[in-house]
Write an enzyme that holds these catalytic residues in place. Structure first.
Site, PDB file in Angstrom:
ATOM      1  N   GLY A 109       0.785  -1.237   0.000  1.00 30.52           N
ATOM      2  CA  GLY A 109       0.000   0.000   0.000  1.00 30.52           C
ATOM      3  C   GLY A 109       0.807   1.271   0.000  1.00 30.52           C
ATOM      4  CB  SER A 110       4.295   2.158  -0.899  1.00 36.37           C
ATOM      5  OG  SER A 110       4.369   1.703  -2.225  1.00 36.37           O
ATOM      6  CG  ASN A 111       1.748   3.395  -5.734  1.00 33.51           C
ATOM      7  OD1 ASN A 111       2.050   4.435  -6.309  1.00 33.51           O
ATOM      8  ND2 ASN A 111       2.428   2.269  -5.870  1.00 33.51           N
ATOM      9  CB  ILE A 185     -12.206  -4.130 -12.189  1.00 34.99           C
ATOM     10  CG1 ILE A 185     -11.016  -3.648 -11.335  1.00 34.99           C
ATOM     11  CG2 ILE A 185     -13.427  -3.269 -11.907  1.00 34.99           C
ATOM     12  CD1 ILE A 185     -11.229  -3.715  -9.829  1.00 34.99           C
ATOM     13  CG  ASN A 199      -4.369  -0.645 -12.857  1.00 32.76           C
ATOM     14  OD1 ASN A 199      -4.054  -0.675 -11.657  1.00 32.76           O
ATOM     15  ND2 ASN A 199      -3.875  -1.500 -13.737  1.00 32.76           N
ATOM     16  CG  HIS A 201       1.164  -2.531 -15.577  1.00 33.91           C
ATOM     17  ND1 HIS A 201       0.759  -3.654 -14.883  1.00 33.91           N
ATOM     18  CD2 HIS A 201       2.204  -2.916 -16.354  1.00 33.91           C
ATOM     19  CE1 HIS A 201       1.523  -4.674 -15.245  1.00 33.91           C
ATOM     20  NE2 HIS A 201       2.398  -4.248 -16.136  1.00 33.91           N
TER      21      HIS A 201
END
Ligand code: GAR
Length: 289
Positions: A109-111, A185, A199, A201
């Site tokens: 979850g760093s982003n 999704i 999203n 990538h």
């Protein structure tokens, strides 16, 4: 108890809470002194009118004083938001204009954390929920740390996603942002948030994307391919993995002695630098339509 409540309410740690109190105290006393000095210059006798003018004056001076003092104490963003909230209360303007987003993530979850920081700093959107398919993922702790609602979903919640759409809509969420979310999704979610799912990538699509191409694995594949360049791709989400129209790309060099770890670092720098801004731009463009 009161401190714990305030830390939760303001989403700050103990050090920041202390600095916020200092700013309130110093800002308040400075404002009172400056107010009295100005009143002294007016030559008015202390009485009802004096107090009336003084109170009016310090209510104007207070925001200026606390904002100025908050700068050296590193609390400017907090006080800017705090004063904006007070003004909104006075003018009756609601927060509802600020779009709410949900961040979908399966990893550390760093982003997600970086997006939350950006949202708190800029006020351009609010992260109102974290959605994850992994109860033990690091992103769950991030949600706790920032006191953001965490929705843990399973396979069925995605295959029959009507309830999830409703839950998110009931939270007034209008955008979904994927930040390392491993699952596909479903179309129910795509239709429920049409044109509002983004999203990121960690490579230059269409290469090195698709099912199973996630995190470190992507960087290993890029290095194995001998490519001299990699980067990030931010794109709209459709029913296929890593597939929708590209919104933004940024590149970095893959050096001859590159390792998956060093490439991951370069990519993360690009992600942190660009993803929150691109999200904000997409939201802004849609609001102007
Ligand atoms: C990020 O690098 C993101 O680009 C990638 O997963 C990582 C999540 O890290 N996404 C994909 O690979 C999607 N196919 P984080 O949990 O630390 O933000």
């Amino acid at each position: 108890m009161m401190f714990t409540l305030l830390k939760k309410r303001w989403k700050v740690n103990s050090v920041n809470l202390f600095l916020i109190f200092c700013t309130f105290a110093l800002g308040g006393s400075t404002c009172a002194r400056v107010g009295k000095a100005i009143m002294g210059l007016s030559g008015l006798e202390v009485g009802f009118v004096w107090w009336l003018i003084y109170l009016f004056l310090i209510s104007l001076l207070w925001p200026i004083c606390v904002l100025l003092i908050s700068i050296p104490l590193g609390q400017f963003v907090f006080f800017r938001n705090y004063i904006q909230r007070i003004l909104r209360k006075f003018t009756g303007k609601k927060d509802s204009k600020i779009p709410k987003i949900a961040v979908f993530a399966s990893g550390k979850g760093s982003n997600a954390e970086n997006i939350i920081h950006f949202s708190q700093k800029t006020g351009l959107f609010t992260v109102s929920a974290i959605v994850t398919d992994r109860p033990n993922a690091g992103v769950v702790d991030i949600a706790k740390q920032f006191d953001i609602q965490c929705i843990i979903i399973n396979e069925e919640d995605l295959t029959q996603a009507e309830d999830l759409v409703l839950t998110l809509q009931n939270l007034d969420i209008s955008w979904l942002v994927l930040a390392g979310f491993l699952k596909k999704i479903p179309s129910t979610l795509i239709n429920g948030f049409a044109g509002k799912i983004i999203n990121i990538h960690p490579a230059l699509l269409p290469d090195f994307g698709g099912k199973g191409m996630y995190g470190r694995r992507v960087h290993e594949a890029v290095i194995a391919s001998g490519k001299k360049e990699s980067g990030i791709t931010i794109h709209w989400v459709d029913e296929h993995y890593d597939n929708g129209d590209v919104i933004f790309t940024a590149t970095c060099e893959v050096s001859p002695d590159e390792s998956p770890e060093t490439l991951e670092k370069k990519i993360r720098t690009l992600e942190f630098m660009h993803y929150p801004k691109v999200i904000a731009e997409c939201i802004k463009k849609q609001m102007l339509r």
